[in-house]
Scaffold this active site. Structure first.
Site, PDB file in Angstrom:
ATOM      1  N   GLU A  78       0.837  -1.213   0.000  1.00  0.00           N
ATOM      2  CA  GLU A  78       0.000   0.000   0.000  1.00  0.00           C
ATOM      3  C   GLU A  78       0.872   1.264   0.000  1.00  0.00           C
ATOM      4  O   GLU A  78       0.544   2.265  -0.649  1.00  0.00           O
ATOM      5  CB  GLU A  78      -0.909  -0.058   1.242  1.00  0.00           C
ATOM      6  CG  GLU A  78      -1.451   1.244   1.771  1.00  0.00           C
ATOM      7  CD  GLU A  78      -2.744   1.658   1.106  1.00  0.00           C
ATOM      8  OE1 GLU A  78      -3.027   1.156   0.009  1.00  0.00           O
ATOM      9  OE2 GLU A  78      -3.445   2.507   1.666  1.00  0.00           O
ATOM     10  N   THR A  86      -3.724   9.807  -3.611  1.00  0.00           N
ATOM     11  CA  THR A  86      -3.643  10.029  -2.161  1.00  0.00           C
ATOM     12  C   THR A  86      -2.449  10.908  -1.809  1.00  0.00           C
ATOM     13  O   THR A  86      -2.561  11.835  -0.996  1.00  0.00           O
ATOM     14  CB  THR A  86      -3.552   8.673  -1.429  1.00  0.00           C
ATOM     15  OG1 THR A  86      -4.756   7.962  -1.695  1.00  0.00           O
ATOM     16  CG2 THR A  86      -3.405   8.845   0.065  1.00  0.00           C
TER      17      THR A  86
HETATM   18  N1  HSE Z   1      -6.100   7.973   5.547  1.00  0.00           N
HETATM   19  C1  HSE Z   1      -5.609   8.115   4.208  1.00  0.00           C
HETATM   20  C2  HSE Z   1      -5.815   9.549   3.734  1.00  0.00           C
HETATM   21  C3  HSE Z   1      -6.362   7.150   3.358  1.00  0.00           C
HETATM   22  O1  HSE Z   1      -6.897  10.088   3.969  1.00  0.00           O
HETATM   23  O2  HSE Z   1      -4.895  10.119   3.155  1.00  0.00           O
HETATM   24  C4  HSE Z   1      -6.046   7.243   1.917  1.00  0.00           C
HETATM   25  O3  HSE Z   1      -6.399   6.062   1.285  1.00  0.00           O
END
Ligand code: HSE
Length: 311
Positions: free
Chosen positions: A131, A184
């Site tokens: 990931e 992201t």
């Molecule tokens: N917690 C992470 C974010 C999840 O919000 O950047 C991204 O998949």
């Protein structure tokens, strides 16, 4: 004939409004499927990807092979494994696309080797390694619910400490995925470096309320707690029509709604399937005005996480 195994790993909603990087839950659908087969060449390789053109097959760049190779290395195994990846979750959709592939790959590899890792929790660091190459950060709020199912709290990423919360039985999610991609890593750059103490207090109270609501099956408390005063304000403008979608969900009776992960997907939680269907219809008609293509899902909360599928 060489051994093979087929594994399903679900999409996930992380953050769940006020739980940035520490809370997520798993959906029943969609999810990625991996068929893993033993082969003669050492390490994990991609044989074929079905359902997406834009995913690297280089073992050093593909999240599934990176995750599986991290596990093989840890085990000191010289096994050869090839994956056929059925990519049902679009990359950059905000519902844990890379986490699903990485988790399926690690689970399948462990099964194929005769489950040398007995406790599912211990597979998490390898799924996180996969990931990480996609999101640019080491966080378990998608891989943990994808692997374990239900709601999961990530108390700490390092050392890893995750807590399974289960799910209230009547809780359903509606997730709309506008046909846009948000990376992201890019979306994390929008986040504030510092946060006023009063916002931290509000956010902490909401997260505590949300966790208590999930544990006590208190739907009203879940709804009251689903407010994000830190991350959503920084990200909402990246999702065209976000405010309208949220309003449509809440007006139709959703307990709460927000950005799924780093977006662009938007989710709502609802009490009961009938309410969830109304929320879906309302979100759908709100988004039809934008002329952006979308997928929309109604799903119970997935309680099982990643599983072997027997044909
Ligand atoms: N917690 C992470 C974010 C999840 O919000 O950047 C991204 O998949």
């Amino acid at each position: 004939m060489s051994k093979s195994i087929k594994v399903f790993s679900p999409a996930t909603v992380s953050n769940v409004t006020c739980g940035f990087d520490v809370l997520g839950f798993a959906l029943e659908k969609p999810g990625d499927i991996i068929v893993a087969r033993e082969n003669a060449s050492k390490g994990a390789h991609i044989n074929q990807i079905i359902g997406s053109q834009n995913i690297p097959i280089d073992p050093l760049e593909n999240v599934a092979t990176v995750a599986a190779n991290a596990l093989l290395k840890h085990l000191g195994s010289g096994a050869g494994i090839e994956f056929t990846l059925y990519k049902n979750i679009k990359p950059g959709s905000g519902i844990g696309s890379s986490a699903s592939s990485a988790t399926a790959a690690v689970f399948a590899t462990n099964q194929l080797l005769g489950t040398p890792i007995k406790n599912s929790f211990d597979l998490l660091p390898f799924a996180m390694a996969g990931e990480q190459i996609a999101s640019g950060a080491f966080h378990a709020d998608n891989v943990a619910p994808a692997l374990l199912g239900g709601f999961v709290i990530v108390r700490s990423n390092d050392p890893l400490d995750v807590i399974q919360l289960g799910t209230p039985p009547d809780l359903y999610a509606v997730v709309i995925h506008p046909d846009l991609q948000i990376k992201t890593a890019e979306s994390r750059k929008l986040l504030p470096k510092q946060v006023p103490l009063k916002d931290v207090v509000t956010q902490t109270g909401n997260l505590a309320g949300l966790v208590a609501g999930v544990l006590q099956h208190d739907y009203n408390l879940i709804g009251r707690s689903m407010k994000d005063v830190i991350v959503e304000p920084a990200r909402e403008t990246t999702i065209p029509g976000f405010k309208e979608l949220k309003k449509a969900a809440l007006n139709a009776g959703a307990l709460g709604a927000g950005i799924s992960g780093s977006g662009p997907s938007v989710f709502a939680l609802c009490k009961g399937a009938t309410s969830a269907q109304k929320v879906l219809d309302s979100m759908k008609s709100a988004y039809q005005n934008t002329h952006i293509q979308f997928d929309i899902y109604l799903s119970a909360i997935n309680k099982r996480g990643t599983i072997e599928i027997l044909d």
